[in-house]
Write a protein that holds these residues in place. Structure first.
Motif, short mmCIF file in Angstrom:
data_model
loop_
_atom_site.label_atom_id
_atom_site.label_comp_id
_atom_site.label_asym_id
_atom_site.label_seq_id
_atom_site.Cartn_x
_atom_site.Cartn_y
_atom_site.Cartn_z
N LEU B 142 11.51 12.76 12.52
CA LEU B 142 12.33 13.92 12.15
C LEU B 142 12.83 13.63 10.74
O LEU B 142 13.68 12.76 10.56
N LEU B 145 13.33 9.93 9.70
CA LEU B 145 13.75 9.11 10.84
C LEU B 145 12.61 8.93 11.82
O LEU B 145 12.11 9.89 12.41
N ASN B 147 10.20 8.35 14.80
CA ASN B 147 10.11 8.57 16.25
C ASN B 147 11.39 9.13 16.85
O ASN B 147 11.74 8.80 17.97
N GLN B 148 12.07 9.95 16.10
CA GLN B 148 13.36 10.49 16.55
C GLN B 148 13.16 11.49 17.69
O GLN B 148 14.02 11.63 18.54
N ILE B 149 12.01 12.15 17.69
CA ILE B 149 11.72 13.16 18.71
C ILE B 149 10.51 12.71 19.51
O ILE B 149 9.45 12.43 18.94
N GLY B 150 10.65 12.63 20.81
CA GLY B 150 9.52 12.20 21.62
C GLY B 150 9.92 11.98 23.05
O GLY B 150 11.02 12.36 23.46
N GLU B 224 13.64 0.14 28.85
CA GLU B 224 14.28 -0.53 27.73
C GLU B 224 15.77 -0.79 27.95
O GLU B 224 16.62 -0.44 27.14
N HIS B 312 20.97 5.58 12.18
CA HIS B 312 20.15 6.47 13.02
C HIS B 312 19.26 5.70 13.99
O HIS B 312 18.45 6.29 14.69
N ASP B 313 19.38 4.39 14.02
CA ASP B 313 18.53 3.60 14.92
C ASP B 313 18.73 4.05 16.36
O ASP B 313 19.85 4.31 16.80
N LYS B 314 17.63 4.15 17.09
CA LYS B 314 17.72 4.71 18.45
C LYS B 314 18.49 3.82 19.42
O LYS B 314 18.93 4.27 20.46
N ASN B 316 21.33 2.47 18.76
CA ASN B 316 22.77 2.57 18.50
C ASN B 316 23.52 3.28 19.61
O ASN B 316 23.02 4.22 20.20
N VAL B 317 24.73 2.84 19.84
CA VAL B 317 25.64 3.55 20.73
C VAL B 317 27.02 3.56 20.08
O VAL B 317 27.46 2.53 19.55
N ASN B 318 27.66 4.72 20.13
CA ASN B 318 28.99 4.84 19.54
C ASN B 318 29.05 4.39 18.08
O ASN B 318 30.01 3.77 17.65
N GLY B 319 27.98 4.71 17.35
CA GLY B 319 27.97 4.37 15.93
C GLY B 319 27.78 2.90 15.63
O GLY B 319 27.81 2.48 14.48
#
Lengths: 352, 352
Positions: B142, B145, B147-150, B224, B312-314, B316-319
């Motif tokens: 996207l 970024l 593989n943002q969509i899949g 994962e 934007h790493d997939k 990531n959680v809570n920034g």
């Protein structure tokens, strides 16, 4: 105070639904709550919804333009970019608040964002309540082809709150009624008769029974191998008619229900010609449909364009159009092939 | 004569693979076989492939433009329109013949077309052979970024035929080598040592062992949650660096492997600073990487843009950016938080 258990998630109908939603958010410790609306649900539904949501999580609103014409991949790209810019991550939750466009598109957007985030559907139209609450179908249109792109994905929860129905137009209520008629004709003739006789019509009960029926059907045949195909009754021709009106710039669009209602009349006619459905019953279907919807005569010169659109129906295999027809009320036959001249005859029958 | 059984499908390596593919097509009675290629695999791989395919089904070729820059939703829309115009239905099969762009995008296209049609992957680059053969990850970028969509979706079969490697450039072979190094460092140091010592290097065996490792990892942790995250070693910073080069118009793009190789050097450094990886081992990683790849000094003024892309790493959680780091070779720790100045230090370490 009722809940229907769908394959992997609950459909809540009761007052306490919002408490359960708030608990879901708390228990899953979502990072951000995204709420997808259109300009109508933003104005009319969001103010009813938001006071019920008890959470200290960050809430972000994403608004798209209403209308089937916007149920496409361009809109998805816009929403994906918005979620990205607002710092959405894999632990985000997307709540869809709207009609079928919002719930179908929102479910698809959530399922593909970073390979899938959780979502909750809150349908606000009669159509999306009775049609999109169970079944796991998400998707968007490709050009005028309905739901051509999408996937099966289940929400974490659905809330059916009929108080949102005060925010929609009578035409939208009628649009949803077509699906209820479909459940009646194919699965529970008592439901159809209630609508025909126009009495005892508590909308709340009609919705609950419709969701219950769809859930029974989907649980028995999740992948649409057999029984689930009854949910396509009226939709083969109906979708083609809907697509045709969508791509005809000089014609006003039909609602989904208006198109499907015509489709049900035509496919009942086909059922009587090819299977055992009696002429009397076909006429009953037509009468009930015309008692609810304005007659929308299909023009002779448009027949071939409509038939042409049938070739993109998702049930087709090897270029063969597969109809679901009725041996009788509550008794169906799948994968029916229909000669083209009979399809045209069925549209003439509707016009008569 | 070997086959690796992935979660729901086989990965075939042997001569007879194509017979098994022809049988698959026969047994499933697909309506049409779509083959997705780019201009390179059309020229170099398709002529090798097509004589092996024994089927009387209709075959339709769809060609897209090569390159990561085209791994996006616009390309998907083009392919979906092409399949639609060519009469694709739910019983169509999509065969992807190409590198990671083709297999990732093709898998996504197939999984979303009419809510999912079958697909078969035939990776033709070293990278896609060792990385995309198992794991079920499909998707597109996207913007920049990755593989943002899949979504997760499994093919019916994968064929790994190293004869296609004669059609690619040495630079592409190197790109795939980075993933083999990753499998070595995180899971099988013997594999890494084979590359380090640069002997006994039968590419066929390296590929087989890599797919075997990835398959073991994915079977143990398909979603994962833990172990599978080792496959992201080097990829957190690596993807950010790759994205940065992709969006910098004045810089030549890095291959995926070139970016990941830099990422592995930096993340080995972080591992030595935050966990127990010895300085000696970090230096070994850097030496091996620099023995294969040209040094690509990262400019000081670009550091902050690269760090910015990490958000934007997939994973990531809570920034919070979550790194996978190494306590030692073959011993990992997930969800490591790293201070920003240390990330910058790691890039300086690579530059030194």
């Amino acid at each position: 105070m009722k809940t229907i258990q769908a394959v992997s998630y609950p459909v809540h109908f009761q007052e306490e639904s919002y408490v359960l939603l708030s608990n879901l958010i708390k228990n899953n410790n979502y990072s951000t709550i995204f709420i997808l609306v259109d300009e109508n649900t933003m104005e009319h539904c969001y103010p009813k919804f938001i006071p019920n949501l008890k959470t200290d999580k960050r809430i972000e609103l994403i608004e798209i333009e209403s209308g089937e014409i916007n149920k496409n991949l361009e809109t998805c790209i816009g929403v994906w970019n918005a979620i990205t810019e607002l710092g959405g991550d894999r632990k985000s939750l997307l709540i869809t608040l709207g009609g079928g466009v919002i719930t179908d598109l929102g479910g698809f957007v959530a399922s593909c964002f970073k390979r899938g985030i959780d979502f909750v559907n809150i349908p606000t139209t009669l159509l999306s309540m009775v049609d999109a609450s169970v079944g796991g179908k998400t998707g968007v249109d490709l050009g005028v082809l309905k739901n051509q792109i999408g996937l099966f994905a289940n929400p974490q929860m659905v809330i059916v709150d009929d108080r949102y129905l005060t925010t929609v137009t009578p035409r939208e209520i009628k649009s949803g009624t077509a699906e209820i008629i479909k459940y009646g004709l194919t699965y529970d003739i008592h439901l159809f008769n209630q609508i025909k006789d126009n009495k005892d019509l508590k909308i709340k009960d009609l919705i609950f029974r419709s969701v219950e029926i769809k859930n029974e059907v989907v649980l028995q045949d999740p992948k649409e191998q057999n029984l689930r195909k009854i949910l396509n009754f009226g939709h083969t021709l109906g979708h083609a008619i809907e697509s045709f009106y969508l791509e005809s710039e000089d014609k006003e669009n039909l609602t989904h229900g208006e198109a499907i209602a015509i489709g049900m009349v035509c496919e009942s006619y086909l059922s009587s010609q090819l299977l055992g459905l009696s002429t009397e019953k076909v006429n009953t279907v037509k009468e009930v449909v015309l008692s609810i919807y304005n007659k929308n005569n299909l023009l002779k010169q448009d027949f071939s364009s409509i038939v042409n659109l049938l070739k993109h129906d998702k049930k087709n295999v090897n270029g063969q159009v597969n109809f679901v027809l009725l041996n009788d009320f509550e008794d169906f036959k799948i994968d029916c092939k229909v000669p083209e001249d009979l399809i045209i005859e069925s549209m003439e029958f509707y016009n008569r």
